[in-house]
Design a protein around this motif. Structure first.
Motif, short mmCIF file in Angstrom:
data_model
loop_
_atom_site.label_atom_id
_atom_site.label_comp_id
_atom_site.label_asym_id
_atom_site.label_seq_id
_atom_site.Cartn_x
_atom_site.Cartn_y
_atom_site.Cartn_z
N LEU A 1 -2.14 4.20 -1.47
CA LEU A 1 -1.02 3.90 -0.59
C LEU A 1 -1.35 4.32 0.83
N ILE A 2 -1.33 3.36 1.74
CA ILE A 2 -1.60 3.65 3.15
C ILE A 2 -0.31 4.12 3.84
N SER A 3 0.78 3.40 3.60
CA SER A 3 2.05 3.77 4.21
C SER A 3 3.20 3.19 3.39
N GLN A 4 4.38 3.80 3.55
CA GLN A 4 5.59 3.25 2.95
C GLN A 4 6.77 3.61 3.83
N THR A 5 7.72 2.69 3.87
CA THR A 5 8.95 2.88 4.63
C THR A 5 10.14 2.41 3.77
N PRO A 6 11.12 3.30 3.50
CA PRO A 6 11.20 4.72 3.83
C PRO A 6 10.15 5.55 3.09
N ARG A 7 9.86 6.73 3.63
CA ARG A 7 8.84 7.59 3.03
C ARG A 7 9.31 8.11 1.67
N ASP B 1 17.96 -1.64 2.51
CA ASP B 1 17.91 -2.79 1.62
C ASP B 1 16.49 -3.17 1.23
N GLU B 2 15.50 -2.47 1.77
CA GLU B 2 14.13 -2.83 1.44
C GLU B 2 13.19 -1.64 1.62
N VAL B 3 12.14 -1.68 0.84
CA VAL B 3 11.06 -0.71 0.95
C VAL B 3 9.78 -1.49 1.21
N ARG B 4 9.03 -1.05 2.22
CA ARG B 4 7.79 -1.74 2.58
C ARG B 4 6.60 -0.84 2.28
N LEU B 5 5.61 -1.41 1.61
CA LEU B 5 4.39 -0.68 1.27
C LEU B 5 3.20 -1.38 1.89
N GLN B 6 2.24 -0.58 2.32
CA GLN B 6 0.93 -1.10 2.71
C GLN B 6 -0.10 -0.41 1.82
N VAL B 7 -0.84 -1.21 1.05
CA VAL B 7 -1.69 -0.67 0.00
C VAL B 7 -3.13 -1.11 0.21
N SER B 8 -4.05 -0.17 0.06
CA SER B 8 -5.48 -0.47 0.09
C SER B 8 -5.93 -0.86 -1.30
N VAL B 9 -6.58 -2.03 -1.42
CA VAL B 9 -7.18 -2.49 -2.68
C VAL B 9 -8.68 -2.46 -2.47
N LYS B 10 -9.38 -1.64 -3.26
CA LYS B 10 -10.77 -1.35 -2.90
C LYS B 10 -11.68 -1.39 -4.13
N LYS B 11 -12.90 -1.87 -3.90
CA LYS B 11 -14.00 -1.78 -4.87
C LYS B 11 -15.25 -1.44 -4.09
N GLN B 12 -15.84 -0.29 -4.44
CA GLN B 12 -16.99 0.21 -3.71
C GLN B 12 -16.63 0.29 -2.21
N LYS B 13 -17.36 -0.40 -1.35
CA LYS B 13 -17.07 -0.33 0.07
C LYS B 13 -16.23 -1.50 0.57
N THR B 14 -15.87 -2.39 -0.33
CA THR B 14 -15.10 -3.57 0.06
C THR B 14 -13.61 -3.27 -0.11
N GLU B 15 -12.83 -3.55 0.92
CA GLU B 15 -11.41 -3.20 0.91
C GLU B 15 -10.60 -4.34 1.51
N ILE C 1 -6.18 -5.28 2.27
CA ILE C 1 -4.85 -4.70 2.39
C ILE C 1 -3.82 -5.65 1.79
N SER C 2 -2.92 -5.06 0.98
CA SER C 2 -1.80 -5.82 0.41
C SER C 2 -0.50 -5.25 0.96
N ASN C 3 0.36 -6.13 1.45
CA ASN C 3 1.67 -5.74 1.94
C ASN C 3 2.71 -6.10 0.89
N VAL C 4 3.47 -5.10 0.45
CA VAL C 4 4.43 -5.30 -0.62
C VAL C 4 5.83 -5.02 -0.09
N LEU C 5 6.75 -5.92 -0.37
CA LEU C 5 8.15 -5.76 0.01
C LEU C 5 8.97 -5.62 -1.27
N ILE C 6 9.70 -4.51 -1.39
CA ILE C 6 10.58 -4.28 -2.55
C ILE C 6 12.01 -4.38 -2.05
N LEU C 7 12.75 -5.34 -2.55
CA LEU C 7 14.12 -5.57 -2.12
C LEU C 7 15.09 -4.83 -3.03
N ARG C 8 16.07 -4.17 -2.44
CA ARG C 8 17.13 -3.57 -3.25
C ARG C 8 17.97 -4.67 -3.89
#
Length: 391
Positions: free
Chosen positions: A67-73, A99-113, A115-122
């Protein structure tokens, strides 16, 4: 001639350098696939609920998620291997503060990465918080309609309308009842216990017999001030219940059954390696050991609460009490137990005391304990520990 030679040498060097870059690209040619996506949370979100799964794959097998970041924390946490999105603060999803939670997630294998942005709606389909979706709710703004059974627990305890209502009309709000551990759908003052055995008359198979349903040593739910109960002799030893209590003895018999029949599940369900999920510290592993007394299991190992203890001599006894004779489910109690937690370098030891209460499912090999851990400095840390089979 020297100039030509220098040009040739430079060309060879550049060729080698480009060749090295190409080789590195080829050798590290790992591709990672992921995507941005949106999910909608359930009507009611409970702590440690899995809300969904992250998306990611690679040309070289499993990827890792971070997890790189999330809002709200602190709204969610991730299962780093399988990508579970796990609710850590259910109030975010249930209270209407966002009404929403936003995530920024690192998806990684070895040195290749990537970013996935995920929106979770209430989930906004239950404005009154009664746990019934609008399209099935005949009164979508009345938290007490439809009328619910006394065993109903599908409500949203963070919803403002539900909290302020009084669904059993007993003068206490739903919120006050929820915090007090009473049932917001039952006016308990109208339900008696004529025989004093601790079982409400509406649930008692013999409401005038204080010895039915049958209980065994360790049961303490009776009302010793009830005359019917006090004069009875539930263990049949010729001494009344009230005299047994006055003597410091149990008024109930010791069951003449093997322990696994008393608990009604195979003891080996908990006598093995099990996974722990702690609300404060994440996942760990413990080993269950059968205690000397029937119903006592000792969960061992420094990772039971996943506090970073590097000593394996941590031992926490859990006492299992069936909810009824023949039931494979019941309650667990952890009496105040003090243990030491050794630092990684083995030079420092911290003392903790834990106590708690919860439930178990014998057939599912699952325990859920609500606990308080007290530090040497007196700080009280509340939390929830789930013990379940390894997946």
């Amino acid at each position: 001639m020297k100039t030509v030679f220098r040009i040739m040498v430079l060309a060879v060097v550049l060729s080698v350098c480009f060749s090295c870059d190409d080789t590195e690209d080829i050798n590290s040619g790992v591709t990672v696939n992921t995507e941005d996506f949106t999910i909608t949370a359930p009507l009611v979100v409970r702590e440690l609920d899995t809300l969904g799964f992250l998306r990611g794959s690679s040309s070289e097998g499993e990827v890792t998620f971070s997890l790189i970041s999330q809002t709200p924390r602190n709204s969610v946490k991730l299962g780093t291997r399988f990508g579970e999105i796990i609710a850590s603060n259910p109030e975010v999803f249930n209270s209407g503060s966002t009404d929403e939670v936003r995530l920024q997630v690192s998806v990684k294998k070895q040195k290749t990465e990537k970013i996935s942005n995920v929106l979770i709606l209430r989930n906004l389909n239950d404005p009154d918080g009664d746990g019934v979706e609008n399209n099935a709710d005949n009164a979508p703004n009345d938290p007490c309609l439809p009328v619910q059974d006394v065993s109903y627990t599908g409500f949203n305890p963070f919803n403002a309308l539900w909290r302020a209502a009084d669904c059993d009309a007993d003068g206490s709000s739903n919120l006050d009842e929820f915090n007090a551990g009473t049932n917001p759908y039952v006016d308990e003052s109208l339900i008696g216990d004529a025989d004093g055995d601790g079982v409400r008359d509406d649930e008692d198979e013999a409401p005038n017999d204080p010895c039915l349903p049958e209980q065994f040593q360790g049961y303490e739910g009776f009302n010793q001030d009830n005359e019917v109960w006090a004069l009875a002799d539930c263990d049949g030893d010729g001494i009344s219940n009230m005299d047994e209590v006055a003597n410091g003895d149990s008024p109930y018999p010791q069951p003449d059954l093997p322990c696994n029949e008393i608990l009604n599940f195979e003891l080996e369900n908990f006598e093995r390696e099990l996974r722990t999920v702690d609300s404060n510290n994440g996942e760990g592993v413990t080993i269950g050991v059968i205690g000397d007394d029937c119903g006592t299991f000792i969960f061992t190992g420094g990772s039971i609460f996943n506090q970073g203890c590097f000593n394996e001599d941590v031992q926490i006894p859990f006492f299992f009490q069936p909810s009824a004779p023949g039931s494979s489910n019941g309650t667990v109690t952890v009496a105040a137990t003090t243990y030491s937690c050794l630092s990684e370098d083995g030079t420092t030891s911290f003392g903790f005391t834990v106590e708690g209460f919860g439930t178990y499912s014998g057939s599912a090999s699952t325990v859920e304990l609500t606990y308080t851990i007290t530090t040497e400095e007196g700080e009280a840390i509340p939390g929830t520990l789930i013990i379940r089979p390894l997946e």
